[in-house]
Design a protein around this motif. Sequence first.
Motif, short mmCIF file in Angstrom:
data_model
loop_
_atom_site.label_atom_id
_atom_site.label_comp_id
_atom_site.label_asym_id
_atom_site.label_seq_id
_atom_site.Cartn_x
_atom_site.Cartn_y
_atom_site.Cartn_z
N VAL A 57 0.82 -1.20 0.00
CA VAL A 57 0.00 0.00 0.00
C VAL A 57 0.86 1.26 0.00
CG1 VAL A 57 -1.77 1.26 1.26
CG2 VAL A 57 -1.84 -1.22 1.19
N PHE A 58 1.95 1.24 0.76
CA PHE A 58 2.83 2.39 0.86
C PHE A 58 4.07 2.17 -0.01
CE2 PHE A 58 0.68 2.01 5.01
CZ PHE A 58 -0.04 3.20 4.97
N PRO A 59 4.61 3.25 -0.58
CA PRO A 59 5.85 3.07 -1.34
C PRO A 59 6.99 2.69 -0.39
CG PRO A 59 5.28 5.40 -1.14
CD PRO A 59 4.15 4.63 -0.55
N ILE A 60 7.70 1.64 -0.75
CA ILE A 60 8.77 1.15 0.10
C ILE A 60 10.09 1.31 -0.63
CG2 ILE A 60 9.73 -0.89 1.21
CD1 ILE A 60 6.96 -1.93 1.62
N ASN A 61 11.04 1.88 0.05
CA ASN A 61 12.40 1.99 -0.48
C ASN A 61 13.29 1.08 0.32
OD1 ASN A 61 11.64 4.03 -2.31
ND2 ASN A 61 11.79 5.56 -0.70
N ASN A 62 14.35 0.61 -0.31
CA ASN A 62 15.28 -0.26 0.37
C ASN A 62 15.95 0.51 1.50
OD1 ASN A 62 17.08 -2.17 1.17
ND2 ASN A 62 18.03 -2.46 -0.83
N VAL A 63 15.80 0.01 2.73
CA VAL A 63 16.37 0.70 3.88
C VAL A 63 17.66 0.04 4.36
CG1 VAL A 63 14.17 1.60 4.68
CG2 VAL A 63 14.94 -0.65 5.47
N PHE A 64 18.13 -0.95 3.62
CA PHE A 64 19.34 -1.64 4.00
C PHE A 64 20.57 -0.86 3.56
CE2 PHE A 64 16.20 -5.09 3.38
CZ PHE A 64 16.11 -5.47 4.70
N ARG A 65 21.64 -1.06 4.25
CA ARG A 65 22.88 -0.38 3.90
C ARG A 65 23.52 -1.06 2.70
NH1 ARG A 65 26.81 -3.82 5.17
NH2 ARG A 65 26.61 -5.17 6.97
N GLU A 66 24.42 -0.35 2.08
CA GLU A 66 25.17 -0.90 0.96
C GLU A 66 26.07 -2.02 1.47
OE1 GLU A 66 25.86 -1.05 -3.02
OE2 GLU A 66 24.58 0.42 -2.05
N ASP A 67 26.15 -3.10 0.73
CA ASP A 67 26.98 -4.23 1.12
C ASP A 67 28.42 -3.95 0.66
OD1 ASP A 67 27.77 -6.64 2.11
OD2 ASP A 67 26.95 -7.83 0.46
N VAL A 68 29.25 -3.56 1.60
CA VAL A 68 30.62 -3.19 1.29
C VAL A 68 31.56 -4.28 1.79
CG1 VAL A 68 32.42 -1.46 1.66
CG2 VAL A 68 30.03 -0.76 1.52
N ILE A 69 32.42 -4.76 0.92
CA ILE A 69 33.37 -5.81 1.28
C ILE A 69 34.59 -5.17 1.92
CG2 ILE A 69 34.84 -7.64 0.40
CD1 ILE A 69 32.81 -7.96 -1.90
N LYS A 70 34.97 -5.67 3.06
CA LYS A 70 36.16 -5.18 3.76
C LYS A 70 37.10 -6.37 3.95
CE LYS A 70 33.64 -1.74 6.40
NZ LYS A 70 33.29 -1.28 7.74
N ASN A 71 38.31 -6.22 3.55
CA ASN A 71 39.29 -7.29 3.71
C ASN A 71 40.11 -7.05 4.98
OD1 ASN A 71 38.57 -8.68 1.40
ND2 ASN A 71 39.83 -7.38 0.10
N GLU A 72 39.42 -7.06 6.08
CA GLU A 72 40.11 -6.86 7.35
C GLU A 72 40.37 -8.21 7.99
OE1 GLU A 72 37.76 -4.37 9.81
OE2 GLU A 72 37.68 -2.75 8.38
N ASP A 73 41.51 -8.34 8.61
CA ASP A 73 41.84 -9.57 9.34
C ASP A 73 41.29 -9.44 10.75
OD1 ASP A 73 42.82 -11.96 10.17
OD2 ASP A 73 44.89 -11.27 10.40
N GLN A 74 40.24 -10.19 11.04
CA GLN A 74 39.60 -10.13 12.35
C GLN A 74 39.85 -11.41 13.14
OE1 GLN A 74 35.52 -9.32 11.48
NE2 GLN A 74 35.89 -7.17 11.01
N ARG A 75 40.86 -12.15 12.77
CA ARG A 75 41.13 -13.43 13.41
C ARG A 75 41.27 -13.29 14.92
NH1 ARG A 75 44.65 -18.41 11.83
NH2 ARG A 75 43.72 -17.87 9.87
N GLU A 76 42.03 -12.32 15.38
CA GLU A 76 42.26 -12.16 16.82
C GLU A 76 40.96 -11.84 17.56
OE1 GLU A 76 45.06 -12.93 18.38
OE2 GLU A 76 45.84 -13.49 16.41
N ASP A 77 40.15 -10.97 16.96
CA ASP A 77 38.87 -10.63 17.59
C ASP A 77 37.94 -11.84 17.64
OD1 ASP A 77 39.63 -8.00 17.96
OD2 ASP A 77 38.78 -7.34 16.04
#
Length: 97
Positions: A57-77
């Motif tokens: 009924v209402f116009p819906i826009n995508n409210v999700f964030r952009e899917d950005v790939i980050k190549n961070e090493d999070q092994r320790e975390d």
Amino acid sequence: MANKISDETIEYVSILSKLKLTDKEKKQAKKEIGNMLDYFDKLNELDTTGVEPMSHVFPINNVFREDVIKNEDQREDILKNAPGVKDGMFKVPRTVE
């Protein structure tokens, strides 16, 4: 259209929905389903020419964030959450002998 709802149909629907209905409840369900079907017939009488179909009924826009790939090493975390660590990997109990 309400007259097209039979007792067998109500019984079948109750079996499909896994409901155990009393005779009084079956009678009430038959009446309510008949009323719904009558209302559908009334809606079918409406002139909908020129009315575009819509998904909401209402116009819906995508409210999700952009899917950005980050190549961070999070092994320790990530390994901070492990119950045990050995050589930079999760240490788990042996499951196969």
